[in-house]
Design a protein around this motif. Structure first.
Motif, PDB file in Angstrom:
ATOM      1  N   PRO A   1       0.805  -1.230   0.000  1.00  0.00           N
ATOM      2  CA  PRO A   1       0.000   0.000   0.000  1.00  0.00           C
ATOM      3  C   PRO A   1       0.838   1.281   0.000  1.00  0.00           C
ATOM      4  O   PRO A   1       0.320   2.357  -0.270  1.00  0.00           O
ATOM      5  CB  PRO A   1      -0.815  -0.106   1.287  1.00  0.00           C
ATOM      6  CG  PRO A   1      -0.799  -1.553   1.633  1.00  0.00           C
ATOM      7  CD  PRO A   1       0.538  -2.047   1.184  1.00  0.00           C
ATOM      8  N   ILE A   2       2.115   1.195   0.365  1.00  0.00           N
ATOM      9  CA  ILE A   2       3.007   2.347   0.294  1.00  0.00           C
ATOM     10  C   ILE A   2       4.186   1.999  -0.617  1.00  0.00           C
ATOM     11  O   ILE A   2       4.486   0.823  -0.836  1.00  0.00           O
ATOM     12  CB  ILE A   2       3.536   2.763   1.693  1.00  0.00           C
ATOM     13  CG1 ILE A   2       4.383   1.640   2.309  1.00  0.00           C
ATOM     14  CG2 ILE A   2       2.386   3.150   2.606  1.00  0.00           C
ATOM     15  CD1 ILE A   2       5.084   2.044   3.589  1.00  0.00           C
ATOM     16  N   GLU A   3       4.828   3.015  -1.166  1.00  0.00           N
ATOM     17  CA  GLU A   3       5.956   2.788  -2.061  1.00  0.00           C
ATOM     18  C   GLU A   3       7.262   2.836  -1.265  1.00  0.00           C
ATOM     19  O   GLU A   3       7.598   3.860  -0.669  1.00  0.00           O
ATOM     20  CB  GLU A   3       5.980   3.835  -3.172  1.00  0.00           C
ATOM     21  CG  GLU A   3       4.827   3.691  -4.154  1.00  0.00           C
ATOM     22  CD  GLU A   3       4.923   4.663  -5.317  1.00  0.00           C
ATOM     23  OE1 GLU A   3       5.849   5.513  -5.320  1.00  0.00           O
ATOM     24  OE2 GLU A   3       4.062   4.587  -6.213  1.00  0.00           O
ATOM     25  N   VAL A   4       7.964   1.714  -1.260  1.00  0.00           N
ATOM     26  CA  VAL A   4       9.200   1.594  -0.489  1.00  0.00           C
ATOM     27  C   VAL A   4      10.398   1.581  -1.438  1.00  0.00           C
ATOM     28  O   VAL A   4      10.507   0.702  -2.295  1.00  0.00           O
ATOM     29  CB  VAL A   4       9.215   0.304   0.354  1.00  0.00           C
ATOM     30  CG1 VAL A   4      10.499   0.234   1.172  1.00  0.00           C
ATOM     31  CG2 VAL A   4       7.988   0.241   1.255  1.00  0.00           C
ATOM     32  N   THR A   5      11.272   2.564  -1.285  1.00  0.00           N
ATOM     33  CA  THR A   5      12.509   2.616  -2.073  1.00  0.00           C
ATOM     34  C   THR A   5      13.665   2.163  -1.195  1.00  0.00           C
ATOM     35  O   THR A   5      13.851   2.669  -0.090  1.00  0.00           O
ATOM     36  CB  THR A   5      12.765   4.040  -2.598  1.00  0.00           C
ATOM     37  OG1 THR A   5      11.764   4.370  -3.569  1.00  0.00           O
ATOM     38  CG2 THR A   5      14.134   4.135  -3.266  1.00  0.00           C
ATOM     39  N   ILE A   6      14.440   1.205  -1.692  1.00  0.00           N
ATOM     40  CA  ILE A   6      15.571   0.659  -0.956  1.00  0.00           C
ATOM     41  C   ILE A   6      16.871   1.252  -1.489  1.00  0.00           C
ATOM     42  O   ILE A   6      17.192   1.101  -2.671  1.00  0.00           O
ATOM     43  CB  ILE A   6      15.623  -0.880  -1.090  1.00  0.00           C
ATOM     44  CG1 ILE A   6      14.355  -1.519  -0.529  1.00  0.00           C
ATOM     45  CG2 ILE A   6      16.876  -1.434  -0.414  1.00  0.00           C
ATOM     46  CD1 ILE A   6      14.158  -1.321   0.949  1.00  0.00           C
ATOM     47  N   VAL A   7      17.608   1.939  -0.621  1.00  0.00           N
ATOM     48  CA  VAL A   7      18.929   2.474  -0.972  1.00  0.00           C
ATOM     49  C   VAL A   7      19.966   1.605  -0.273  1.00  0.00           C
ATOM     50  O   VAL A   7      20.011   1.557   0.957  1.00  0.00           O
ATOM     51  CB  VAL A   7      19.073   3.943  -0.523  1.00  0.00           C
ATOM     52  CG1 VAL A   7      20.489   4.444  -0.806  1.00  0.00           C
ATOM     53  CG2 VAL A   7      18.051   4.814  -1.235  1.00  0.00           C
ATOM     54  N   SER A   8      20.787   0.916  -1.047  1.00  0.00           N
ATOM     55  CA  SER A   8      21.770  -0.009  -0.479  1.00  0.00           C
ATOM     56  C   SER A   8      23.187   0.459  -0.767  1.00  0.00           C
ATOM     57  O   SER A   8      23.550   0.666  -1.935  1.00  0.00           O
ATOM     58  CB  SER A   8      21.580  -1.419  -1.068  1.00  0.00           C
ATOM     59  OG  SER A   8      20.361  -1.977  -0.662  1.00  0.00           O
ATOM     60  N   GLY A   9      23.976   0.614   0.285  1.00  0.00           N
ATOM     61  CA  GLY A   9      25.393   0.884   0.089  1.00  0.00           C
ATOM     62  C   GLY A   9      25.998  -0.256  -0.722  1.00  0.00           C
ATOM     63  O   GLY A   9      25.776  -1.428  -0.395  1.00  0.00           O
ATOM     64  N   LEU A  10      26.717   0.059  -1.791  1.00  0.00           N
ATOM     65  CA  LEU A  10      27.226  -0.977  -2.693  1.00  0.00           C
ATOM     66  C   LEU A  10      27.966  -2.061  -1.903  1.00  0.00           C
ATOM     67  O   LEU A  10      29.012  -1.798  -1.305  1.00  0.00           O
ATOM     68  CB  LEU A  10      28.172  -0.352  -3.723  1.00  0.00           C
ATOM     69  CG  LEU A  10      27.530   0.261  -4.964  1.00  0.00           C
ATOM     70  CD1 LEU A  10      28.585   0.953  -5.815  1.00  0.00           C
ATOM     71  CD2 LEU A  10      26.792  -0.794  -5.780  1.00  0.00           C
ATOM     72  N   PRO A  11      27.443  -3.289  -1.900  1.00  0.00           N
ATOM     73  CA  PRO A  11      28.089  -4.373  -1.156  1.00  0.00           C
ATOM     74  C   PRO A  11      29.007  -5.202  -2.048  1.00  0.00           C
ATOM     75  O   PRO A  11      29.041  -5.019  -3.275  1.00  0.00           O
ATOM     76  CB  PRO A  11      26.894  -5.202  -0.689  1.00  0.00           C
ATOM     77  CG  PRO A  11      25.913  -5.071  -1.820  1.00  0.00           C
ATOM     78  CD  PRO A  11      26.133  -3.694  -2.415  1.00  0.00           C
TER      79      PRO A  11
END
Length: 249
Positions: free
Chosen positions: A74-84
Motif C-alpha cells: 500500500p506504500i511505495e518503499v525505495t531501498i537504498v543499499s550501500g554498494l556491497p
C-alpha cells in the motif's frame, strides 16, 4: 500460469511480446496458440491472455479477462543499499522485489569496498533490472521495480526531497536499544505515501554520512536488538512494512 511484463500493447485487447520473453514462450516453454499466460501492462494492470498468434518475431496475446485487485504494498518503499561486495546486491534486488519494493538505488558509500565502474555500468544495470523483472513475474507483482544507477551522498540527499518519509537503518541505534522510530513511522504513514530506506554496506554508514543525512530530514532507526547483515536489513524492513500494512488489518 506464466506471467510476463509487456511493454507493447496494440489496444486494450491485445499485447505484443518480443525479445527475451518471446524466446521464453516459444523456445523454453514451447507454448502454442491457445495456451494461456498472464500479461502485466505498463499501466500496472494484469490480464489473463490467450496466445492468438506466434510469428517469427513476436507473440500476439489476446486478453481473456482483466484481473482485479493488486499484490502491491500500500506504500511505495525505495531501498537504498550501500554498494556491497559480490552478488549481495543481486540478492537484495531479487528478494526485495518478492517482498514488494518499489525501486532500488545503489549508494556509493564511503565504506563501499566495491568501486563503481562506469565502463561496465550499462551491463550491470541491465542484469539488475533483469533480476528484478524475473522476481516480479515469479511473485505475481503488477508493478516492475526500477533499478537506478548508483548515487553519491549529495545525489541521495537531493533525491530524498521527493519522499514523504526518509529513514536510515543505523546499527548504532540498535545497539543503544532504539526500537520505536520504525513502528511509529509506519503508524503515521498513509496508503499511497512514499518512504526511502537507507542501508549501509558491510562496514556500515560513517558518522559523517549519517549526520549529513540527518541534517536533511532523514531519521535514524534500529531494526531490533540483533545486528543484521547488509543484505538482510532491507528484507527485514520490507517484511515489517508488509506486516504492518497487509497482515495487521
Amino acid at each position: 500460469m506464466q506471467r510476463y511484463f509487456v511493454d507493447q500493447s496494440a489496444d486494450e485487447n491485445h499485447f505484443f511480446i518480443v525479445g527475451d520473453d518471446y524466446h521464453h514462450i516459444v523456445r523454453v516453454m514451447r507454448m502454442k496458440e491457445g495456451d494461456q499466460i498472464i500479461c502485466a501492462s505498463p499501466l500496472n494492470k494484469s490480464a489473463v491472455c490467450s496466445i492468438a498468434e506466434i510469428t517469427d518475431e513476436q507473440v500476439i496475446a489476446e486478453v481473456v479477462q482483466w484481473i482485479s485487485g493488486t499484490s502491491e504494498l500500500p506504500i511505495e518503499v525505495t531501498i537504498v543499499s550501500g554498494l556491497p561486495k559480490g552478488d549481495k546486491l543481486e540478492w537484495i534486488i531479487q528478494k526485495g522485489t518478492e517482498l514488494g519494493a518499489f525501486q532500488f538505488i545503489p549508494f556509493i558509500s564511503a565504506r563501499s569496498v566495491v568501486k563503481w565502474d562506469e565502463k561496465k555500468a550499462e551491463k550491470k544495470l541491465d542484469r539488475w533490472q533483469k533480476i528484478a523483472k524475473e522476481a516480479a513475474e515469479q511473485s505475481h507483482r503488477t508493478k516492475l521495480p526500477a533499478v537506478k544507477s548508483p548515487v553519491n551522498l549529495k545525489s541521495l540527499i537531493k533525491m530524498g526531497e521527493g519522499f514523504d518519509y526518509k529513514l536510515i537503518a543505523f546499527e548504532e541505534e540498535a545497539k543503544q536499544g532504539e526500537a520505536s522510530v520504525l513502528s511509529k513511522t509506519l503508524a503515521e504513514m498513509k496508503r499511497g505515501q512514499t518512504v526511502l530506506f537507507v542501508f549501509g554496506p558491510e562496514g556500515g554508514l560513517t558518522e559523517l554520512e549519517v549526520s549529513s543525512l540527518r541534517e536533511h530530514g532523514f531519521r535514524t532507526c534500529g531494526l531490533g536488538p540483533r545486528i543484521l547483515r547488509t543484505e538482510t536489513a532491507p528484507l527485514f524492513a520490507l517484511s515489517a512494512v508488509s506486516y504492518h500494512f497487509e497482515l495487521m488489518e
